[in-house]
Structures are given as C-alpha cells and as structure tokens.
Scaffold this motif. Structure first.
Motif, PDB file in Angstrom:
ATOM      1  N   ASN A 180       1.370  -3.278 -12.578  1.00 57.03           N
ATOM      2  CA  ASN A 180       1.715  -4.583 -12.015  1.00 57.03           C
ATOM      3  C   ASN A 180       2.713  -5.326 -12.907  1.00 57.03           C
ATOM      4  OD1 ASN A 180       0.120  -4.232  -9.773  1.00 57.03           O
ATOM      5  ND2 ASN A 180      -1.618  -5.400 -10.562  1.00 57.03           N
ATOM      6  N   ARG A 181       2.601  -5.137 -14.215  1.00 55.85           N
ATOM      7  CA  ARG A 181       3.559  -5.785 -15.122  1.00 55.85           C
ATOM      8  C   ARG A 181       4.962  -5.190 -14.925  1.00 55.85           C
ATOM      9  NH1 ARG A 181       2.840  -9.420 -18.784  1.00 55.85           N
ATOM     10  NH2 ARG A 181       0.564  -9.180 -18.737  1.00 55.85           N
ATOM     11  N   PHE A 182       5.003  -3.874 -14.697  1.00 56.92           N
ATOM     12  CA  PHE A 182       6.301  -3.253 -14.405  1.00 56.92           C
ATOM     13  C   PHE A 182       6.875  -3.803 -13.103  1.00 56.92           C
ATOM     14  CE2 PHE A 182       8.594  -0.033 -11.969  1.00 56.92           C
ATOM     15  CZ  PHE A 182       9.681   0.169 -12.793  1.00 56.92           C
ATOM     16  N   LEU A 183       5.998  -3.985 -12.116  1.00 58.37           N
ATOM     17  CA  LEU A 183       6.453  -4.516 -10.834  1.00 58.37           C
ATOM     18  C   LEU A 183       7.020  -5.927 -11.018  1.00 58.37           C
ATOM     19  CD1 LEU A 183       6.500  -3.529  -7.881  1.00 58.37           C
ATOM     20  CD2 LEU A 183       4.378  -4.810  -7.518  1.00 58.37           C
ATOM     21  N   LEU A 184       6.402  -6.701 -11.911  1.00 57.28           N
ATOM     22  CA  LEU A 184       6.923  -8.039 -12.200  1.00 57.28           C
ATOM     23  C   LEU A 184       8.295  -7.941 -12.865  1.00 57.28           C
ATOM     24  CD1 LEU A 184       6.659 -11.107 -12.364  1.00 57.28           C
ATOM     25  CD2 LEU A 184       5.376 -10.818 -14.505  1.00 57.28           C
ATOM     26  N   ILE A 218       2.325 -11.372  -7.919  1.00 51.90           N
ATOM     27  CA  ILE A 218       2.142 -10.477  -9.071  1.00 51.90           C
ATOM     28  C   ILE A 218       1.578 -11.243 -10.263  1.00 51.90           C
ATOM     29  CG2 ILE A 218       3.278  -8.900 -10.667  1.00 51.90           C
ATOM     30  CD1 ILE A 218       5.439  -8.478  -8.484  1.00 51.90           C
ATOM     31  N   VAL A 219       2.056 -12.463 -10.475  1.00 48.23           N
ATOM     32  CA  VAL A 219       1.547 -13.286 -11.583  1.00 48.23           C
ATOM     33  C   VAL A 219       0.054 -13.570 -11.389  1.00 48.23           C
ATOM     34  CG1 VAL A 219       1.659 -15.569 -12.661  1.00 48.23           C
ATOM     35  CG2 VAL A 219       3.766 -14.308 -12.172  1.00 48.23           C
ATOM     36  N   GLN A 220      -0.340 -13.843 -10.158  1.00 46.55           N
ATOM     37  CA  GLN A 220      -1.772 -14.074  -9.870  1.00 46.55           C
ATOM     38  C   GLN A 220      -2.603 -12.838 -10.221  1.00 46.55           C
ATOM     39  OE1 GLN A 220      -1.535 -15.117  -5.708  1.00 46.55           O
ATOM     40  NE2 GLN A 220      -1.483 -17.329  -6.133  1.00 46.55           N
ATOM     41  N   ALA A 221      -2.059 -11.669  -9.907  1.00 46.79           N
ATOM     42  CA  ALA A 221      -2.778 -10.426 -10.225  1.00 46.79           C
ATOM     43  C   ALA A 221      -2.866 -10.225 -11.736  1.00 46.79           C
ATOM     44  CB  ALA A 221      -2.080  -9.237  -9.562  1.00 46.79           C
ATOM     45  N   LEU A 222      -1.787 -10.526 -12.453  1.00 41.84           N
ATOM     46  CA  LEU A 222      -1.773 -10.330 -13.906  1.00 41.84           C
ATOM     47  C   LEU A 222      -2.668 -11.328 -14.635  1.00 41.84           C
ATOM     48  CD1 LEU A 222       1.977  -9.461 -14.514  1.00 41.84           C
ATOM     49  CD2 LEU A 222       0.008  -7.982 -14.930  1.00 41.84           C
ATOM     50  N   ASP A 274      -7.816  -9.920  -1.699  1.00 43.70           N
ATOM     51  CA  ASP A 274      -7.901  -9.230  -2.994  1.00 43.70           C
ATOM     52  C   ASP A 274      -6.523  -9.220  -3.631  1.00 43.70           C
ATOM     53  OD1 ASP A 274      -8.377  -7.606  -5.167  1.00 43.70           O
ATOM     54  OD2 ASP A 274      -8.485  -5.746  -4.009  1.00 43.70           O
ATOM     55  N   ASN A 275      -6.294 -10.157  -4.561  1.00 42.51           N
ATOM     56  CA  ASN A 275      -4.948 -10.247  -5.140  1.00 42.51           C
ATOM     57  C   ASN A 275      -4.645  -9.146  -6.134  1.00 42.51           C
ATOM     58  OD1 ASN A 275      -6.411 -11.052  -7.370  1.00 42.51           O
ATOM     59  ND2 ASN A 275      -5.716 -13.175  -7.335  1.00 42.51           N
ATOM     60  N   LEU A 276      -5.611  -8.224  -6.362  1.00 41.61           N
ATOM     61  CA  LEU A 276      -5.373  -7.068  -7.225  1.00 41.61           C
ATOM     62  C   LEU A 276      -5.017  -5.809  -6.428  1.00 41.61           C
ATOM     63  CD1 LEU A 276      -8.243  -7.417  -9.870  1.00 41.61           C
ATOM     64  CD2 LEU A 276      -5.839  -7.997 -10.149  1.00 41.61           C
ATOM     65  N   ASN A 277      -4.844  -5.955  -5.124  1.00 42.45           N
ATOM     66  CA  ASN A 277      -4.523  -4.796  -4.286  1.00 42.45           C
ATOM     67  C   ASN A 277      -3.102  -4.320  -4.599  1.00 42.45           C
ATOM     68  OD1 ASN A 277      -3.683  -3.118  -2.014  1.00 42.45           O
ATOM     69  ND2 ASN A 277      -5.521  -3.853  -0.978  1.00 42.45           N
ATOM     70  N   SER A 278      -3.007  -3.305  -5.444  1.00 42.67           N
ATOM     71  CA  SER A 278      -1.699  -2.854  -5.934  1.00 42.67           C
ATOM     72  C   SER A 278      -0.855  -2.205  -4.832  1.00 42.67           C
ATOM     73  CB  SER A 278      -1.877  -1.879  -7.099  1.00 42.67           C
ATOM     74  OG  SER A 278      -2.612  -0.753  -6.696  1.00 42.67           O
ATOM     75  N   VAL A 279      -1.519  -1.580  -3.868  1.00 44.38           N
ATOM     76  CA  VAL A 279      -0.768  -0.958  -2.759  1.00 44.38           C
ATOM     77  C   VAL A 279      -0.014  -2.030  -1.985  1.00 44.38           C
ATOM     78  CG1 VAL A 279      -0.951   0.327  -0.598  1.00 44.38           C
ATOM     79  CG2 VAL A 279      -2.343   0.993  -2.566  1.00 44.38           C
ATOM     80  N   ALA A 280      -0.701  -3.132  -1.675  1.00 45.77           N
ATOM     81  CA  ALA A 280      -0.060  -4.220  -0.934  1.00 45.77           C
ATOM     82  C   ALA A 280       1.092  -4.816  -1.739  1.00 45.77           C
ATOM     83  CB  ALA A 280      -1.090  -5.290  -0.587  1.00 45.77           C
TER      84      ALA A 280
END
Length: 380
Positions: A328-332, A315-319, A288-294
């Motif tokens: 996730n954008r902030f994490l990027l 992160i790009v895959q999730a976005l 699950d590439n949207l798993n934000s915790v991971a």
C-alpha cells in the motif's frame, strides 16, 4: 526367637493375604470328607519339602474372601485422575469455543502431561497452536492423532494446516486420505470442504473445487464466505454472470461482505463497465479500507486529478491502520508520482527501500522518478 518368628510372618506374602482378608475359613481335609480335594492337596504338597513322614502330615483347606477395601485406594486414585482430566478438558474446550486460544493451549498442555496420548487434548492443542500461528507445532499434534489414534479428523486438520502454509500439493494429499468425510463433526466438515475447495482452486482443478464448495454450502447455505469463493472461482472460469450472482447472494446474506462488492467490481471491470466497477470498489473500501484489491483496481481505473486525490485519501486511511503494509505504501508513492508530488513520492520510496532494499517495484519507480526530476538523466 519370638521376635524373629513375628518378623518372618509379617514378611510372608501369605500373611499379607490373611491380614487383608474380609473373612477366613479353615477346614482340615481328611479322606472321609473330601477324597477329591485330598488328591489335589496331596499333589500340591509334593511340591513342598517334606520333613516329616506322611503319617505326620495333615492338610487344611483355607478359604479367604478378599476385602473390597483392598482395591479401593487404587480405584479411587484412578477415578480422581480421570475426573481431574475430564474437568481440565471441559474447561479447555469452553475456552477454545470462545477463542481464548492462549488459556486453552495451557490447559490442553496440562492435560497431555497427565495423559500424553489423550486424543482430545492433542486435537485441542493442535487447533490452539494453529489459531496462534504456530503451524509447525500444530502439525505435530495432528500427525500424532493420525499415527497414534488413526483419527480421520487428523488428516483434515493437517490438510487445513498445510493450506495455511500455502503447501497445496501436500494439503491435497492429506485431504484425499479422507474416504468418508461424513464421519467428521459438522463444524470440521465445513472447514474441510472450504479449505479443500481453496486448495483445488489454486491447483486449477475447478470442477472438483466447485463440488467441494457446494458440499460446504450444503452445511451452511447462508455462508457468504463460500458464496464469495464460488464467485471467485467462476471469474477464473470466465463465467461472469454466474460469478456476479454468487457475489450478490453473498451481499444479500451479509451486507458487510467487502470482498463480495469487490468481486462484482472485478466482473464489471473485466466486462468494460468501469463506472460500475469503480462504484463497487468504493463500496468495498467503505466497509474495509484495508482491501488491497479494491485499492489497486481503483489505481488502474484512475485517470483524472479528482480520481488521484480520492485514491490518495483512501491509501492514507489504509496506511494509518496498517503502516507496515509496503504494498500500500508503494501504491501511495505511485499515486504521488501521478500527481507530480515528487518529494512525497521520494519520501515514500525511501521508507520502503529502507525496510526492504530488494523491493524491485520500488527500485523501478525510483528510476522513473529520477527521469521525471532530471530529464537529462541526472541522478537523485
């Protein structure tokens, strides 16, 4: 004159009774045959205006057998309405079972127009509305089940609805009104125990939460969702070995349980086994590439150029899948700053602050970026 008499007779309720009768028997009542009946009849006659002398009065006993056909139209009509309602509810239940909530909602609404307080329609409509995200309207249906029908299920459904709204205190009150949960259907009972456990966990009533989760597990021993919840609960109780066992059991039952891999990663991270933690976070993201915790935990563990490159790709895959996710954008943006990609970081921060000007973490990171690009304190 004859016409007037005919009209008067037709308007008489007595004539209507006679006209609808299956059979009529008329007997003259005389003292030699029925003295008791005569007494009753004479008593009744006193209630009528007497225009003739008693000697001119004659009494008759009329026996009328009512035709069964008289009640058939009403009964038939009621049967038709009932059959139609049952048919509509059966179709709605089938749609609900197949998770076609929009069509099921329409049928339940139609059923309620036919019978405004029908409990099956109220329950079905409430579940559809809940599943479609309209918790406010769903609560009205569930409250009606409680107030009109005193349905035990209403409290459970209302509590689940309140949990969805993050209203744990009121959800707790609703759940506590259920004194005998064994009377509920098994599928609802499972969800009741699961959501009550979630509610209790957030209220830090860990022992009660564990008991509720185990009640759910007794109904479905292979539920990886409940096992993950139990593992998460044990992390909060700092029982790491027990938590890992629950997560591993969840993986045994469901190899695609991304949250279980993530759970083992968190336990490993908490116990200082960072290599194992990173491995399990990567496994969670493979599923699950949207798993934000991971994603966030990998950011915390990254300390080399290769780590940042790998994380950036994740992160790009999730976005790509969820471009509106500002966390996730902030994490990027934060990852790009670690890679000294100042322009890329600034671009991502601009997108975030354009959509959410009060996003505090993005504003702080922008200040940090400004210090990197302008060591003398100049502004961007």
């Amino acid at each position: 004159m004859a016409k007037e008499i005919t009209t008067e007779i037709k308007q008489s309720p007595f004539f209507n009774v006679l006209s609808d009768a299956e059979s009529i028997q008329v007997r003259e009542v005389v003292p030699s045959t029925q003295p008791t009946i005569i007494a009753s009849v004479e008593e009744a006659i006193k209630n009528f205006e007497q225009v003739n002398s008693p000697q001119e009065t004659r009494s008759f006993l009329v026996t009328i057998k009512k035709s069964p056909a008289q009640s058939t139209p009403i009964k038939s009509s009621l049967n038709e309405i009932t059959n139609e309602l049952l048919s509509v509810l059966n179709k709605a239940d089938l749609l609900l079972k197949n998770e076609d909530y929009l069509l099921a909602r329409n049928l339940y609404s139609y059923a309620l127009k036919k019978e405004i307080k029908n409990p099956a329609a109220l329950k079905g409509l409430g579940i559809c509305l809940f599943s479609l995200g309209d918790t406010t309207a769903a609560k009205k249906c569930f409250n009606a089940l409680i107030e009109v029908h005193s349905y035990l299920e209403g409290h459970a459904l209302l509590g689940i609805c309140l949990v969805k709204e993050n209203n744990d205190l009121n959800a707790y009150d609703a759940f506590c009104k259920i004194k005998d949960f064994t009377k509920m259907p098994a599928d609802l009972r499972f969800n009741f125990h699961k959501e009550f456990g979630n509610c209790l966990t957030r209220l830090e009533r860990f022992n009660e939460a564990s008991e509720s989760y185990h009640q759910a597990l007794s109904l479905n021993p292979r539920s990886h969702i409940i096992l993950i919840n139990l593992g998460t609960l044990e992390i909060q109780r700092k029982r790491y070995e027990k938590a890992t066992r629950y997560f591993q059991q969840a993986i045994d039952f469901c190899h695609t349980a991304a949250k279980a891999y993530c759970g083992i990663g968190i336990v490993a991270q908490l116990t200082g086994e960072n290599d194992i933690a990173e491995l399990y976070f990567q496994k969670a993201l493979d599923i699950d590439n949207l798993n934000s915790v991971a994603l966030h935990q990998l950011y915390a563990l990254s300390d080399s150029d290769s780590d940042w490159r790998s994380l950036r790709l994740r992160i790009v895959q999730a976005l790509i899948k969820d471009p509106a996710n500002l966390d996730n954008r902030f994490l990027l943006a934060a990852t790009l700053l670690k890679q000294n990609d100042w322009s890329g970081c600034e671009s991502e921060l601009n997108i975030i602050l354009m959509k959410a000007p009060n996003y505090s973490k993005a504003r702080l990171l922008r200040e940090e970026l400004s210090l990197h690009r302008h060591p003398q304190g100049g502004k961007l």
